[in-house]
Design an enzyme around this catalytic site. Structure first.
Site, PDB file in Angstrom:
ATOM      1  N   GLY A  16       0.807  -1.218   0.000  1.00 29.23           N
ATOM      2  CA  GLY A  16       0.000   0.000   0.000  1.00 29.23           C
ATOM      3  C   GLY A  16       0.841   1.269   0.000  1.00 29.23           C
ATOM      4  O   GLY A  16       2.079   1.221  -0.017  1.00 29.23           O
ATOM      5  N   ARG A  43      -5.183  -9.774  -3.308  1.00 29.01           N
ATOM      6  CA  ARG A  43      -5.006  -8.963  -4.535  1.00 29.01           C
ATOM      7  C   ARG A  43      -3.542  -8.876  -4.965  1.00 29.01           C
ATOM      8  O   ARG A  43      -3.203  -9.047  -6.123  1.00 29.01           O
ATOM      9  CB  ARG A  43      -5.525  -7.541  -4.321  1.00 29.01           C
ATOM     10  CG  ARG A  43      -6.993  -7.341  -4.556  1.00 29.01           C
ATOM     11  CD  ARG A  43      -7.356  -5.874  -4.366  1.00 29.01           C
ATOM     12  NE  ARG A  43      -7.071  -5.394  -3.016  1.00 29.01           N
ATOM     13  CZ  ARG A  43      -7.886  -5.518  -1.998  1.00 29.01           C
ATOM     14  NH1 ARG A  43      -9.053  -6.115  -2.163  1.00 29.01           N
ATOM     15  NH2 ARG A  43      -7.566  -5.077  -0.797  1.00 29.01           N
ATOM     16  N   CYS A 132      -2.554  10.620  10.512  1.00 27.29           N
ATOM     17  CA  CYS A 132      -1.549  11.538   9.945  1.00 27.29           C
ATOM     18  C   CYS A 132      -1.799  13.002  10.317  1.00 27.29           C
ATOM     19  O   CYS A 132      -0.853  13.736  10.632  1.00 27.29           O
ATOM     20  CB  CYS A 132      -1.493  11.381   8.429  1.00 27.29           C
ATOM     21  SG  CYS A 132      -3.105  11.179   7.657  1.00 27.29           S
ATOM     22  N   GLN A 159      -5.782  18.535   3.329  1.00 20.29           N
ATOM     23  CA  GLN A 159      -5.164  17.208   3.287  1.00 20.29           C
ATOM     24  C   GLN A 159      -5.035  16.650   1.869  1.00 20.29           C
ATOM     25  O   GLN A 159      -5.951  16.741   1.052  1.00 20.29           O
ATOM     26  CB  GLN A 159      -5.966  16.249   4.183  1.00 20.29           C
ATOM     27  CG  GLN A 159      -5.903  16.675   5.639  1.00 20.29           C
ATOM     28  CD  GLN A 159      -6.583  15.735   6.612  1.00 20.29           C
ATOM     29  OE1 GLN A 159      -7.255  16.194   7.526  1.00 20.29           O
ATOM     30  NE2 GLN A 159      -6.405  14.427   6.471  1.00 20.29           N
ATOM     31  N   GLY A 163      -3.448  10.624   1.404  1.00 20.25           N
ATOM     32  CA  GLY A 163      -4.002  10.216   2.705  1.00 20.25           C
ATOM     33  C   GLY A 163      -5.114   9.200   2.539  1.00 20.25           C
ATOM     34  O   GLY A 163      -5.477   8.503   3.491  1.00 20.25           O
ATOM     35  N   LYS A 216     -10.831  12.256  15.372  1.00 20.64           N
ATOM     36  CA  LYS A 216      -9.521  11.619  15.619  1.00 20.64           C
ATOM     37  C   LYS A 216      -8.545  12.676  16.122  1.00 20.64           C
ATOM     38  O   LYS A 216      -7.765  12.438  17.042  1.00 20.64           O
ATOM     39  CB  LYS A 216      -8.966  11.009  14.327  1.00 20.64           C
ATOM     40  CG  LYS A 216      -9.609   9.697  13.927  1.00 20.64           C
ATOM     41  CD  LYS A 216      -9.050   9.224  12.584  1.00 20.64           C
ATOM     42  CE  LYS A 216      -9.860   8.058  12.061  1.00 20.64           C
ATOM     43  NZ  LYS A 216      -9.444   7.640  10.709  1.00 20.64           N
ATOM     44  N   ARG A 238     -10.244  17.868   2.344  1.00 19.70           N
ATOM     45  CA  ARG A 238      -9.399  17.209   1.331  1.00 19.70           C
ATOM     46  C   ARG A 238      -9.215  18.176   0.157  1.00 19.70           C
ATOM     47  O   ARG A 238     -10.189  18.759  -0.320  1.00 19.70           O
ATOM     48  CB  ARG A 238     -10.106  15.945   0.833  1.00 19.70           C
ATOM     49  CG  ARG A 238      -9.261  15.126  -0.117  1.00 19.70           C
ATOM     50  CD  ARG A 238      -8.224  14.297   0.576  1.00 19.70           C
ATOM     51  NE  ARG A 238      -8.807  13.217   1.354  1.00 19.70           N
ATOM     52  CZ  ARG A 238      -8.122  12.502   2.260  1.00 19.70           C
ATOM     53  NH1 ARG A 238      -6.856  12.776   2.525  1.00 19.70           N
ATOM     54  NH2 ARG A 238      -8.712  11.530   2.926  1.00 19.70           N
ATOM     55  N   HIS A 245       0.156  16.920   4.071  1.00 19.51           N
ATOM     56  CA  HIS A 245      -0.975  17.647   4.656  1.00 19.51           C
ATOM     57  C   HIS A 245      -0.499  19.001   5.192  1.00 19.51           C
ATOM     58  O   HIS A 245       0.604  19.110   5.753  1.00 19.51           O
ATOM     59  CB  HIS A 245      -1.569  16.870   5.823  1.00 19.51           C
ATOM     60  CG  HIS A 245      -2.214  15.566   5.449  1.00 19.51           C
ATOM     61  ND1 HIS A 245      -2.533  15.217   4.161  1.00 19.51           N
ATOM     62  CD2 HIS A 245      -2.622  14.529   6.232  1.00 19.51           C
ATOM     63  CE1 HIS A 245      -3.101  14.020   4.162  1.00 19.51           C
ATOM     64  NE2 HIS A 245      -3.159  13.581   5.400  1.00 19.51           N
ATOM     65  N   ASN A 318       2.417  13.253   4.952  1.00 22.31           N
ATOM     66  CA  ASN A 318       1.511  12.340   5.673  1.00 22.31           C
ATOM     67  C   ASN A 318       1.909  10.882   5.544  1.00 22.31           C
ATOM     68  O   ASN A 318       1.633  10.071   6.436  1.00 22.31           O
ATOM     69  CB  ASN A 318       0.072  12.523   5.178  1.00 22.31           C
ATOM     70  CG  ASN A 318      -0.050  12.513   3.669  1.00 22.31           C
ATOM     71  OD1 ASN A 318       0.414  13.444   3.016  1.00 22.31           O
ATOM     72  ND2 ASN A 318      -0.637  11.474   3.114  1.00 22.31           N
TER      73      ASN A 318
END
Ligand SMILES: NC(=O)c1ccc[n+]([C@@H]2O[C@H](COP(=O)([O-])OP(=O)(O)OC[C@H]3O[C@@H](n4cnc5c(N)ncnc54)[C@H](OP(=O)(O)O)[C@@H]3O)[C@@H](O)[C@H]2O)c1
Length: 339
Positions: A16, A43, A132, A159, A163, A216, A238, A245, A318
């Site tokens: 990832g 995957r 982040c 951001q 992210g 968060k 975003r 960020h 981030n």
């Protein structure tokens, strides 16, 4: 190379956006271990990768993946972390998790090594790395908090699409190209168009009109600083920036902190770099922060609306300090401690 207490290290979610940077950092920083394993979902399982000039293959994560593993660094979606990481703890591994699932669990340590390393060293089970947007803000808050306790924070975030993972970045690229060519684009992660837009919602609706990303920032900051009384009001947005960020942060402290005092405290704190000269146009931006481990602060000034207020601008990568770097720093801290 430094001696390792961790013979076998497993990186979960290694394919990832965060996982790829974890691999880069383990290599760059020469994290010592005898064996590395790289896990993903079905995957990516079977796909080749090169790490430290050696060929590896991504393995599919199963509940039996952790036999013989000493250290797990995981960056997967929340539901995967919820389901699989308890098996890693059960198998006796130290576990560092990037996901949002475990952070606020009482028995889980939530750690930024420059702030609360002792929480990682005392942890019995999972050690979580913060969100982040929280990590860069709380790191910038700490040197000021050490001068005078912070009572209140107002933060607005800008951001980057990275992210939202690898597919977030793909959405930005493809939707921008489509928009410029006057074509339609079918978004994979974003629920609103991100190309040439700003979306004032990251995550789900959580409480009182705030989003999960905003809450968060509130709850994780309080946990890391060990201060449940800090009042925090976050708006998370975003924007169509590839990576890094940005945050506009205003704090109110018990006693006033001057911009000069703040500048000095930021500059002396590990992991923070000051870029601050408005006259010559020097300030942090995503463009000049990409690929770096620092938290950058600038635009440091008095809050002209409050005698105990201070305002600044904060930018960080981030994927690095906001995720991978923080996790690898925790791993290094554990390695050093248990050696
Ligand atoms: N991106 C950021 O800036 C950032 C910052 C802090 C924290 N985080 C958190 O870090 C985590 C990973 O984020 P990301 O941005 O790296 O996402 P990503 O690019 O979508 O990567 C997700 C990774 O998880 C793996 N995965 C998905 N489902 C799995 C399953 N069932 N079993 C095993 N592996 C599975 C994927 O493997 P496949 O390749 O097989 O799909 C991939 O390696 C998330 O919890 C995120 O909230 C992200």
């Amino acid at each position: 190379m430094e001696k390792s207490v961790f013979k076998t290290v497993a990186v979960v979610g290694a394919s990832g956006a965060v996982g790829r940077i974890i691999l880069e950092l383990l290599e760059e920083r020469e994290f010592p271990a005898e064996t590395f394993r790289f896990l993903s979902s079905a995957r990516s399982a079977g796909t080749d990768l090169v790490f430290k000039n050696q060929d590896y293959v991504f393995e599919e994560l199963t509940k039996d993946s952790f036999k013989g593993v000493d250290l797990v660094i995981a960056s997967t979606p929340d539901d995967t972390a919820a389901e699989f990481l308890p098996y890693a703890v059960e198998a006796g591994a130290k576990v560092i998790d990037e996901s949002g699932y475990w952070r606020m669990h009482e028995e889980v340590a939530l750690v930024v090594p420059e702030i609360n390393p002792e929480a990682a060293l005392n942890a019995k089970g999972i050690i979580a790395s913060p969100n982040c947007s929280t990590t860069q803000m709380v790191l910038a808050m700490k040197p000021l908090y050490d001068i005078s306790p912070i009572r209140r924070v107002i933060v607005s975030t800008y951001q980057a699409t990275s992210g939202a993972g690898l597919v977030g970045t793909e959405d930005l690229i493809h939707s921008s190209q489509a928009r410029l060519q006057g074509e339609e684009y079918d978004y994979k992660v974003f629920k609103q168009p991100i190309a040439f837009n700003a979306i004032p919602q990251i995550g789900s609706h959580k409480q009182d009109g705030y989003t999960s990303e905003e809450m968060k920032m509130v709850n994780e900051t309080r946990k890391i600083l060990g201060d449940p009384n800090i009042m925090i009001n976050a708006t998370c947005v975003r924007i169509p920036v590839w990576n890094c960020h940005s945050e506009s942060i205003t704090i109110e402290t018990e006693t006033p902190i001057s911009p000069e005092q703040a500048r000095e405290a930021f500059a002396a704190f590990p992991g923070i770099e000051v870029i601050d000269d408005l006259e010559t146009g020097q300030y942090p931006m995503p463009y000049n922060s990409d690929g770096s481990d620092e938290v950058y602060v600038g635009r440091i000034r008095k809050d002209i609306s409050h005698p105990n207020g201070l305002t600044f601008w904060c930018v960080s990568d981030n994927l690095r300090k906001g995720a991978a770097t923080n996790a690898v720093q925790i791993a290094e801290l554990l390695n050093k401690h248990y050696k």
